[in-house]
Motif scaffolding. Structure first.
Motif, short mmCIF file in Angstrom:
data_model
loop_
_atom_site.label_atom_id
_atom_site.label_comp_id
_atom_site.label_asym_id
_atom_site.label_seq_id
_atom_site.Cartn_x
_atom_site.Cartn_y
_atom_site.Cartn_z
N GLU A 68 39.83 -1.76 -36.46
CA GLU A 68 38.76 -1.83 -37.46
C GLU A 68 37.46 -2.36 -36.85
O GLU A 68 36.37 -1.94 -37.23
CB GLU A 68 39.21 -2.69 -38.64
CG GLU A 68 40.29 -2.06 -39.50
CD GLU A 68 39.83 -0.77 -40.15
OE1 GLU A 68 38.66 -0.67 -40.57
OE2 GLU A 68 40.67 0.16 -40.24
N VAL A 69 37.57 -3.30 -35.91
CA VAL A 69 36.37 -3.81 -35.22
C VAL A 69 35.76 -2.70 -34.36
O VAL A 69 34.53 -2.55 -34.31
CB VAL A 69 36.70 -5.05 -34.38
CG1 VAL A 69 35.50 -5.50 -33.58
CG2 VAL A 69 37.17 -6.19 -35.29
N LEU A 70 36.59 -1.93 -33.69
CA LEU A 70 36.06 -0.79 -32.92
C LEU A 70 35.34 0.19 -33.85
O LEU A 70 34.30 0.74 -33.49
CB LEU A 70 37.19 -0.08 -32.18
CG LEU A 70 37.88 -0.88 -31.07
CD1 LEU A 70 39.03 -0.07 -30.48
CD2 LEU A 70 36.89 -1.27 -29.98
N GLY A 71 35.90 0.39 -35.05
CA GLY A 71 35.23 1.25 -36.02
C GLY A 71 33.88 0.69 -36.44
O GLY A 71 32.93 1.46 -36.65
N LEU A 72 33.79 -0.62 -36.56
CA LEU A 72 32.50 -1.24 -36.89
C LEU A 72 31.49 -1.00 -35.77
O LEU A 72 30.33 -0.66 -36.03
CB LEU A 72 32.69 -2.74 -37.13
CG LEU A 72 31.41 -3.55 -37.34
CD1 LEU A 72 30.67 -3.11 -38.60
CD2 LEU A 72 31.73 -5.05 -37.41
N LEU A 73 31.92 -1.18 -34.53
CA LEU A 73 31.02 -0.90 -33.41
C LEU A 73 30.54 0.55 -33.44
O LEU A 73 29.36 0.83 -33.22
CB LEU A 73 31.73 -1.19 -32.09
CG LEU A 73 31.94 -2.65 -31.71
CD1 LEU A 73 32.76 -2.75 -30.42
CD2 LEU A 73 30.62 -3.39 -31.54
N ASP A 74 31.45 1.47 -33.70
CA ASP A 74 31.06 2.88 -33.79
C ASP A 74 30.06 3.08 -34.93
O ASP A 74 29.07 3.80 -34.78
CB ASP A 74 32.30 3.75 -34.03
CG ASP A 74 33.23 3.79 -32.83
OD1 ASP A 74 32.80 3.44 -31.71
OD2 ASP A 74 34.41 4.17 -33.02
N HIS A 75 30.32 2.46 -36.07
CA HIS A 75 29.43 2.58 -37.22
C HIS A 75 28.03 2.08 -36.90
O HIS A 75 27.03 2.66 -37.36
CB HIS A 75 30.03 1.80 -38.40
CG HIS A 75 29.15 1.76 -39.61
ND1 HIS A 75 28.97 2.85 -40.44
CD2 HIS A 75 28.40 0.75 -40.14
CE1 HIS A 75 28.14 2.52 -41.42
NE2 HIS A 75 27.79 1.26 -41.27
N LEU A 76 27.95 1.01 -36.10
CA LEU A 76 26.66 0.43 -35.72
C LEU A 76 26.03 1.15 -34.53
O LEU A 76 24.91 0.82 -34.16
CB LEU A 76 26.83 -1.06 -35.40
CG LEU A 76 27.28 -1.96 -36.55
CD1 LEU A 76 27.54 -3.37 -36.05
CD2 LEU A 76 26.25 -1.97 -37.67
N GLY A 77 26.73 2.09 -33.93
CA GLY A 77 26.21 2.79 -32.77
C GLY A 77 26.17 1.94 -31.51
O GLY A 77 25.31 2.12 -30.66
N VAL A 78 27.12 1.01 -31.40
CA VAL A 78 27.16 0.08 -30.27
C VAL A 78 28.28 0.50 -29.32
O VAL A 78 29.45 0.55 -29.72
CB VAL A 78 27.41 -1.37 -30.77
CG1 VAL A 78 27.57 -2.32 -29.59
CG2 VAL A 78 26.26 -1.81 -31.67
N GLY A 79 27.91 0.78 -28.08
CA GLY A 79 28.92 1.19 -27.11
C GLY A 79 29.78 0.05 -26.64
O GLY A 79 31.01 0.15 -26.57
N SER A 80 29.13 -1.06 -26.27
CA SER A 80 29.87 -2.25 -25.84
C SER A 80 29.12 -3.49 -26.27
O SER A 80 27.91 -3.44 -26.54
CB SER A 80 30.06 -2.25 -24.31
OG SER A 80 28.82 -2.37 -23.64
N ALA A 81 29.83 -4.61 -26.34
CA ALA A 81 29.25 -5.85 -26.87
C ALA A 81 29.94 -7.04 -26.23
O ALA A 81 31.05 -6.94 -25.70
CB ALA A 81 29.42 -5.90 -28.39
N HIS A 82 29.28 -8.17 -26.30
CA HIS A 82 29.96 -9.45 -26.06
C HIS A 82 30.78 -9.78 -27.31
O HIS A 82 30.48 -9.30 -28.41
CB HIS A 82 28.94 -10.57 -25.82
CG HIS A 82 28.02 -10.34 -24.67
ND1 HIS A 82 28.44 -9.90 -23.44
CD2 HIS A 82 26.67 -10.51 -24.56
CE1 HIS A 82 27.41 -9.82 -22.62
NE2 HIS A 82 26.32 -10.17 -23.29
N TYR A 83 31.78 -10.63 -27.14
CA TYR A 83 32.64 -10.98 -28.28
C TYR A 83 33.06 -12.43 -28.16
O TYR A 83 33.53 -12.87 -27.11
CB TYR A 83 33.89 -10.09 -28.31
CG TYR A 83 34.77 -10.32 -29.52
CD1 TYR A 83 34.69 -9.47 -30.62
CD2 TYR A 83 35.66 -11.39 -29.58
CE1 TYR A 83 35.48 -9.69 -31.75
CE2 TYR A 83 36.44 -11.61 -30.70
CZ TYR A 83 36.35 -10.76 -31.78
OH TYR A 83 37.13 -10.98 -32.88
#
Length: 258
Positions: A68-83
């Motif tokens: 679900e977090v990966l889906g959020l990143l996709d929804h926001l158009g974010v390829g990679s992030a710090h966590y």
């Protein structure tokens, strides 16, 4: 189905995802927002079954929460992030870094565990919450979130976090308890390649510092830090110390990752 998130900071800055503990929302991280949002696009999300996020019927797993977090990143158009994640948020962070390494740049794990048994205790808590709502366990849970000294000195703060807990949908809380019961991430940790900071709290009865040390030993080249005078919600009891550790980790040598 998209997780609820609150976003602060410059839109073109590196993204920093913040995952909260069981029974809280992204608002748990409010003490760090001012220190982090000047440098990062800070995305505080609510776990599945929590806060403003959907509450689908169970069962939930750590795998599901991570996807679900990966889906959020996709929804926001974010390829990679710090966590950075605390407690349940840290469990999700370990899963993400091991199973979707291309999506996690740098990782911080706070007051968490790769295996938090005994499973029957978590299943019993889930059953109790479904039968009697969260008010039946709130005082016990909150007593593990804060040291007695902090609770005595900051009763209004403690009451606010208790309200956050009791506002959690019981079905979502219970399903996440069952996800923790079934979780064992220990074998996954050798696959983590993101530079990792593991933070324990000296007075944490829920995930004692030994759990942080075990995680740090299993993740290649991870660094361990222990915050004094804090229980499970160390970011609330020691906001400046935690913010300083996170800033130093996510801004190595004074710069941010592109």
């Amino acid at each position: 189905m998209t997780l609820h998130a609150t976003i602060d900071g410059p839109p073109d800055a590196p993204v920093l995802l913040l995952g909260s503990s069981l029974g809280t929302t992204g608002a748990m991280w409010q003490p760090q927002v001012a220190a982090l949002a000047g440098r990062f696009r800070v995305v505080r999300y609510d776990h599945l079954g929590h806060g403003g996020s959907p509450v689908p019927p169970g069962p939930y797993t750590i795998d599901l929460l991570g996807r679900e977090v990966l889906g959020l990143l996709d929804h926001l158009g974010v390829g990679s992030a710090h966590y950075a994640g605390l407690s349940l948020g840290g469990m999700v962070g370990m899963w993400l870094a091991a199973h979707a390494p291309e999506r996690i740049d740098r990782l911080a794990l706070l007051c968490t565990s790769a295996r938090l048994g005994p499973a029957q205790v978590w299943r019993a808590r889930a059953a109790g919450v479904r039968a009697g709502q969260l008010g039946t366990i709130a005082d016990t849970v909150v007593s593990r979130w804060f040291t007695p000294g902090f609770a005595a000195a900051r009763p209004d703060t403690v009451a606010g976090y208790r309200d956050m807990l009791t506002a959690t949908p019981p079905a979502g809380y219970a399903a996440c308890c069952e996800a923790i019961a079934a979780m064992d991430l220990r074998a996954d940790l050798a696959a983590v390649r993101a530079p990792t900071l593991v933070i324990g709290a000296a007075d944490d009865p829920a995930t004692p510092p030994e759990h942080a040390a075990d995680i740090a030993e299993r993740i290649p080249a991870a660094r361990l830090a222990v915050v004094d005078d804090a229980a499970h919600l160390a970011n609330v009891e020691q906001p400046a110390a935690v913010a300083l550790l996170l800033r130093a980790h996510f801004e190595p040598e004074g710069g941010t990752n592109p």
